[in-house]
Design a protein around this motif. Structure first.
Motif, short mmCIF file in Angstrom:
data_model
loop_
_atom_site.label_atom_id
_atom_site.label_comp_id
_atom_site.label_asym_id
_atom_site.label_seq_id
_atom_site.Cartn_x
_atom_site.Cartn_y
_atom_site.Cartn_z
N LYS A 1 -15.10 37.67 -0.85
CA LYS A 1 -15.02 38.16 0.44
C LYS A 1 -15.98 37.31 1.40
O LYS A 1 -15.59 36.97 2.51
CB LYS A 1 -15.49 39.58 0.67
N ALA A 2 -17.19 37.13 0.97
CA ALA A 2 -18.12 36.27 1.96
C ALA A 2 -17.55 34.95 2.18
O ALA A 2 -17.44 34.03 3.31
CB ALA A 2 -19.57 36.04 1.66
N TRP B 1 -14.52 34.95 4.41
CA TRP B 1 -14.92 35.16 5.84
C TRP B 1 -15.62 33.88 6.50
O TRP B 1 -15.48 33.52 7.75
CB TRP B 1 -16.04 36.51 5.88
N VAL C 1 -12.69 32.36 7.80
CA VAL C 1 -12.20 32.83 8.90
C VAL C 1 -12.94 32.28 10.27
O VAL C 1 -12.52 31.92 11.25
CB VAL C 1 -12.22 34.38 8.83
N GLU C 2 -14.44 32.18 10.13
CA GLU C 2 -15.27 31.76 11.05
C GLU C 2 -15.24 30.48 11.57
O GLU C 2 -15.40 30.17 12.55
CB GLU C 2 -16.79 31.77 10.56
N ARG D 1 -11.35 30.17 13.34
CA ARG D 1 -11.49 30.72 14.77
C ARG D 1 -12.17 29.79 15.83
O ARG D 1 -12.13 30.25 17.00
CB ARG D 1 -12.10 32.12 14.83
N TRP E 1 -6.20 42.31 1.28
CA TRP E 1 -7.54 42.43 1.76
C TRP E 1 -7.60 41.00 2.85
O TRP E 1 -8.10 41.12 3.81
CB TRP E 1 -8.66 42.24 0.65
N CYS E 2 -7.18 40.01 2.24
CA CYS E 2 -7.04 38.74 2.67
C CYS E 2 -6.27 38.82 4.18
O CYS E 2 -6.62 38.28 5.33
CB CYS E 2 -6.50 37.58 1.91
N ALA F 1 -8.30 40.81 6.49
CA ALA F 1 -9.50 39.93 7.21
C ALA F 1 -9.11 39.10 8.24
O ALA F 1 -9.61 38.87 9.03
CB ALA F 1 -10.14 39.28 5.93
N GLU G 1 -8.04 40.84 11.43
CA GLU G 1 -9.12 41.06 12.18
C GLU G 1 -10.02 40.00 12.64
O GLU G 1 -10.67 39.88 13.92
CB GLU G 1 -10.38 42.07 11.59
N GLY G 2 -10.02 38.79 11.85
CA GLY G 2 -11.02 37.70 11.98
C GLY G 2 -10.54 36.87 12.93
O GLY G 2 -11.33 36.23 13.89
#
Length: 434
Positions: free
Chosen positions: A173-174, A177, A180-181, A184, A207-208, A211, A214-215
């Motif tokens: 998950k980390a 994410w 994602v960071e 964006r 889940w992906c 994520a 939202e991300g």
């Protein structure tokens, strides 16, 4: 949507069968679009689809229990379209169009169930074939791949304790994410989930998707997975795939029909759909040959999806071709989708920014990237290159050349014949990882 504790779900398996495929529409959207075209135009064509494991070093039949595989395949065969799913397909807007699926097609689909399969073992590999009418066997491609991949993931995690699983998924998950960071930071990015066929699991894909939703917000344009699109209120995305020109070429009765096959299926597609669905997949028999012989009307289509050439190299060739046809690339769309990771997405985005419209279909490296996440090295969590391709149509062998010869499928003598006919210009062998 209720969030699932994936680690606890994996650890606490107490039921007889945890279904991998939970719905007939747990598949890619392009499958349903192509299925309607096959149902309408090719109802009597028979086609065989077969599992092909390109990562031959991984002996799937040694990793996956055969009875578990049969149980999952049998469960998938029991599924039918639900009333809720039928209403959603009939009433939803796709690509700006209402009622993209004809009522008669949905009536047929409402009674459809996956046909029988043929499963044996040979030298550590599963030999899995689906024989029958094309309109039926085509629907096995995505669930068969999803089943194989998730069973492999389950086998790799079977002996892990709950805390080990907690750590595994926390790290994954980390890692996700962090991607994602990075994404964006790209203004105007358009990216969608193409990760169903080689996902780690259904729950992880979900889940992906959540994520990304939202991300990166509006930059996330949807998912190819029809069930996840319905459940998560997302756009279902996808157009067509290689099986259309592969079958058309296999059915060709002479050289003239063989040469025309890649363009005939586009004409059929345009008559059925048109509009925003006019995306060309040019590499079934090599992009160079396709562009050299393409009729002028192909240049009027919305865009191209260069699927097997390196993204920057493949995109540049298509842009040059548009310019040669007097078209402005800034008004066109390139969809990149082959084995993308974040570095490739960012590099491609920056290379073409301001020169062409872009979209990215993010697949295996979105939904099955657990590298470095297990507390101890776990080879079973590493994704493999596995496909389910049409291998014959009406008893005649089907071939895909691709821009990467290592992704070619078909009987060797037929591949050689197609190479003589279509040529090998600009075909470049590259490692196939996913």
């Amino acid at each position: 949507m209720t969030k699932t504790d994936i680690a606890s779900r994996v650890y606490n398996h107490t039921w007889k069968l945890d279904p991998i495929i939970r719905s007939l529409i747990d598949t890619d959207f392009y499958k349903l679009l192509m299925l309607q075209m096959i149902w309408k135009l090719y109802p009597d064509v028979h086609a065989t689809f077969s599992l092909i494991n390109r990562t031959t070093s991984v002996r799937l039949a040694d990793d996956i229990d055969e009875q578990e595989l049969r149980d999952q395949l049998d469960h998938a065969r029991s599924l039918k379209l639900t009333k809720k799913e039928a209403i959603w397909l009939a009433g939803n807007t796709f690509y700006g169009r209402n009622q993209i699926f004809e009522p008669e097609f949905l009536n047929w689909l409402s009674t459809f169930q996956l046909p029988e399969y043929e499963l044996t073992r040979e030298d550590g590999q599963f030999v899995l074939h689906f024989h029958g009418r094309w309109v039926e066997t085509s629907m096995w491609e995505i669930p068969a791949l999803a089943i194989i991949n998730e069973l492999r993931s389950r086998a790799a995690m079977k002996h892990l304790g709950q805390f080990t699983l907690d750590v595994l998924y926390a790290r994954a998950k980390a890692k996700m994410w962090a991607k994602v960071e990075r994404l964006r930071t790209l203004p105007g990015l358009r990216i969608s989930d193409f990760g169903t066929r080689r996902r780690h699991s259904f729950l992880w894909q979900r889940w992906c998707v959540e994520a990304l939703k939202e991300g990166i917000g509006p930059a996330f344009t949807g998912t190819s997975n029809v069930k996840l699109a319905m459940d998560s209120d997302l756009e279902a995305v996808g157009t067509n795939a290689h099986e259309l020109p592969m079958v058309a070429a296999a059915l060709a009765r002479n050289d003239a029909e063989l040469a025309a096959a890649p363009y005939k299926v586009l004409q059929d597609w345009n008559r059925l759909y048109g509009g925003n669905l006019l995306i060309v997949l040019p590499d079934a028999f090599g992009t160079a040959h396709f562009l050299k012989h393409a009729p002028d009307w192909v240049a009027d289509w919305t865009g191209f999806r260069p699927d097997s050439a390196p993204p920057i190299e493949g995109g540049e060739k298509i842009i040059d071709w548009w310019k040669s046809k007097g078209r402005d690339p800034k008004e066109k769309l390139l969809i990149f989708s082959d084995g993308l990771d974040v570095d490739a997405i960012i590099a491609t985005y920056r290379h073409f920014e301001g020169r062409v419209r872009m979209s990215f279909g993010w697949g295996t490296n979105l939904t099955n990237d657990f590298a470095g996440c297990a507390p101890e090295e776990n080879a079973g969590l590493k994704p493999i290159s596995i496909v389910c391709k049409v291998i014959d149509a009406n008893g005649r062998p089907a071939v895909k050349l691709s821009d990467n010869p290592r992704k070619a499928t078909g009987e060797p003598e037929e591949v050689a014949r197609y190479l003589r006919f279509f040529g090998s210009e600009d075909l470049v062998a590259q490692d196939v990882k996913v």
